[in-house]
Design a protein around this motif. Structure first.
Motif, PDB file in Angstrom:
ATOM      1  N   ALA A  25     -12.083  -1.981   7.389  1.00  0.00           N
ATOM      2  CA  ALA A  25     -13.112  -0.970   7.123  1.00  0.00           C
ATOM      3  C   ALA A  25     -12.889  -0.245   5.805  1.00  0.00           C
ATOM      4  O   ALA A  25     -13.686   0.620   5.441  1.00  0.00           O
ATOM      5  N   ASP A  26     -11.828  -0.615   5.084  1.00  0.00           N
ATOM      6  CA  ASP A  26     -11.548   0.054   3.807  1.00  0.00           C
ATOM      7  C   ASP A  26     -10.752  -0.905   2.914  1.00  0.00           C
ATOM      8  O   ASP A  26     -10.530  -2.056   3.262  1.00  0.00           O
ATOM      9  N   ALA A  27     -10.308  -0.403   1.777  1.00  0.00           N
ATOM     10  CA  ALA A  27      -9.633  -1.231   0.777  1.00  0.00           C
ATOM     11  C   ALA A  27      -8.411  -1.928   1.360  1.00  0.00           C
ATOM     12  O   ALA A  27      -7.648  -1.340   2.137  1.00  0.00           O
ATOM     13  N   VAL A  28      -8.206  -3.187   0.973  1.00  0.00           N
ATOM     14  CA  VAL A  28      -7.027  -3.962   1.363  1.00  0.00           C
ATOM     15  C   VAL A  28      -5.987  -3.820   0.254  1.00  0.00           C
ATOM     16  O   VAL A  28      -6.223  -4.217  -0.882  1.00  0.00           O
ATOM     17  N   GLN A  65      -5.651   1.950   7.859  1.00  0.00           N
ATOM     18  CA  GLN A  65      -4.454   2.136   8.683  1.00  0.00           C
ATOM     19  C   GLN A  65      -4.204   0.971   9.636  1.00  0.00           C
ATOM     20  O   GLN A  65      -3.359   1.062  10.530  1.00  0.00           O
ATOM     21  N   LYS A  66      -4.920  -0.139   9.452  1.00  0.00           N
ATOM     22  CA  LYS A  66      -4.791  -1.294  10.338  1.00  0.00           C
ATOM     23  C   LYS A  66      -4.103  -2.457   9.608  1.00  0.00           C
ATOM     24  O   LYS A  66      -4.212  -2.602   8.399  1.00  0.00           O
ATOM     25  N   SER A 108      -1.489   6.375   8.213  1.00  0.00           N
ATOM     26  CA  SER A 108      -2.058   6.427   6.865  1.00  0.00           C
ATOM     27  C   SER A 108      -2.136   5.006   6.308  1.00  0.00           C
ATOM     28  O   SER A 108      -1.909   4.033   7.033  1.00  0.00           O
ATOM     29  N   SER A 109      -2.442   4.877   5.023  1.00  0.00           N
ATOM     30  CA  SER A 109      -2.685   3.574   4.406  1.00  0.00           C
ATOM     31  C   SER A 109      -1.465   2.654   4.497  1.00  0.00           C
ATOM     32  O   SER A 109      -0.326   3.102   4.371  1.00  0.00           O
ATOM     33  N   ALA A 146       4.869  -1.124   5.683  1.00  0.00           N
ATOM     34  CA  ALA A 146       5.185   0.188   5.102  1.00  0.00           C
ATOM     35  C   ALA A 146       3.889   0.949   4.872  1.00  0.00           C
ATOM     36  O   ALA A 146       2.834   0.356   4.650  1.00  0.00           O
ATOM     37  N   SER A 147       3.997   2.274   4.901  1.00  0.00           N
ATOM     38  CA  SER A 147       2.792   3.096   4.834  1.00  0.00           C
ATOM     39  C   SER A 147       3.039   4.376   4.053  1.00  0.00           C
ATOM     40  O   SER A 147       4.183   4.810   3.860  1.00  0.00           O
ATOM     41  N   THR A 148       1.940   4.981   3.631  1.00  0.00           N
ATOM     42  CA  THR A 148       2.032   6.297   3.007  1.00  0.00           C
ATOM     43  C   THR A 148       2.306   7.395   4.032  1.00  0.00           C
ATOM     44  O   THR A 148       2.431   8.565   3.660  1.00  0.00           O
TER      45      THR A 148
END
Length: 437
Positions: free
Chosen positions: A324-327, A345-346, A366-367, A382-384
């Motif tokens: 649903a958002d940027a990869v 977040q997926k 998060s992203s 890993a994520s923000t």
């Protein structure tokens, strides 16, 4: 509206009565003009006019009284509604405060139970904490099983050597904090070389074989890519072509690599001829690329899609949708699958042959910024949100959440032998171990 309708009806009735009076007056004037005096006719006409005026006045007064009563009733209802709304707002505020309290208590309790179930403290799987960089870490790449490169906003690229002490490694780094040891001996990692005066905005770096690495060179007038020799730290070549900053680089083999950019394009480069092929199809900046089986690679973009490309023809073989958002991250996983991570977040696991999304992994707050495959059924993300998660791709279960970084995490790489490293905006590089179960 009902009062207005009644008023109109009353006025119509009065008008009908006035019309009847006028007709009667006209008849009298015609039939009795010879026998009735002018004064009598004038008196009768005035009487008719007074009757009509009185009827209008009575009707208007009646409607005015009803309108006043309706206004008073409306004001009373409005006052009651205002009181009810005030009470409802107070109730809502009380409920929200209680809900926040319950949610906080539940989260703390759940986290304590999760940590207890896992039998691990927050930093129990942290092996080493490296603090040689003086700025936020941007990206990592492995050179071989014992060496890796790190980029930082301190305008340096560092080459690290990672091994166990009993395997004959060199002296440790002065900024090393040893957190654990394993069956093979005490873990060790040291910075063995530093490449200075590098761009502070490097988003990607990749090795070509064991002897060279490529990274964006944003200090040039044109957006280009620099080729370096690992052993000497000397620049070997420069590849111009992109019209916007380079966001991702991936080695294809020992003689070629691909790069992606904010200019929506991907380019193939060869070391022998410096010839380039361009892949066009994304509708936004391309943030991630990864080789897959055969002569193909995948790319992730801010247009929320992942594309599979064929190197010999330059054609897009398939487009994968679902995010649903940027990869921001893609990674080959096994021979015929790949992983993608997004700002939504997926994490999604796709089948390269059918194009089907096999599983979606949720848990980050998060992203998703980076992915690393461990084997055919385990991977890292890993994520923000400052955490790293270990996943079982077969069950979709999160096996462990690594905590320790204090700022968003930008990159992770798997080194083998149950170890991986991460870099973050907090300026540290951390080495972690993977549970054996």
């Amino acid at each position: 509206y009902e009062y207005a309708e009644r008023y109109v009806a009353n006025v119509a009735a009065v008008a009908a009565a006035a019309e009847q009076r006028t007709t009667t007056t006209t008849t009298i004037l015609k039939n009795e003009s010879n026998s009735t005096s002018t004064s009598s006719i004038s008196s009768y006409s005035k009487s008719a006019q007074c009757y009509v005026a009185e009827q209008y006045r009575v009707s208007a007064q009646h409607c005015m009284d009803k309108a006043k009563r309706a206004k008073e009733k409306s004001e009373n209802i409005l006052n009651q509604c205002t009181k009810v709304l005030d009470e409802a707002q107070k109730d809502y505020d009380r409920i929200m405060l209680a809900a926040v309290g319950v949610s906080t208590d539940y989260h703390d309790s759940f986290q304590q139970e999760t940590d207890a179930d896992q039998g691990e403290t927050e930093d129990s799987l942290l092996i080493l904490n490296l603090t040689d960089h003086t700025g936020p870490g941007t990206v990592l790449t492995s050179v071989d099983e014992t060496r890796f490169l790190s980029c930082s906003q301190d305008e340096t690229i560092k080459l690290w050597s990672s091994a166990s002490k009993d395997s004959g490694s060199s002296n440790s780094s002065s900024s090393l904090e040893d957190k654990d040891s394993d069956q093979n001996g005490e873990h060790h990692c040291s910075c063995i070389d530093t490449y200075k005066d590098q761009p502070s905005t490097i988003q990607s770096i990749s090795t070509i074989g064991n002897g060279m690495f490529v990274c964006p060179d944003t200090d040039k007038q044109k957006q280009g890519i620099a080729l370096w020799e690992v052993a000497s730290g000397e620049p070997l070549d420069w590849f111009p072509g992109h019209t916007e900053p380079v966001l991702a680089i991936a080695g294809i083999d020992k003689k070629s690599f691909v790069s992606s950019s904010k200019d929506y394009t991907i380019r193939l480069w060869t070391l022998e001829s410096s010839a380039t092929s361009m892949f066009v199809g994304h509708e936004g900046p391309v943030w991630a690329i990864s080789p897959v089986f055969g002569h193909q690679f995948i790319s992730g973009s801010t247009d929320s899609t992942v594309k599979l490309w064929d190197l010999p023809t330059g054609l897009c073989v398939r487009t994968f949708r679902g995010h649903a958002d940027a990869v921001l991250a893609v990674k080959s996983f096994g021979k015929f699958h790949f992983l993608s991570g997004s700002v939504d977040q997926k994490i999604k696991l796709f089948d390269l042959l059918s194009g089907r999304c096999i599983r979606t992994f949720s848990g980050h707050g998060s992203s998703i910024t980076s992915l690393a495959a461990i084997n055919d059924y385990k991977f890292l993300s890993a994520s923000t949100d400052k955490t790293i998660k270990l996943w079982n791709s077969t069950t979709g279960e999160c096996l462990h959440t690594y905590r320790g970084h204090t700022e968003p995490i930008n990159s992770i790489i798997y080194l083998g032998h149950g170890r991986f490293v991460s870099c973050s905006n907090d300026g540290t590089i951390k080495m972690w171990k993977i549970p054996s179960q």
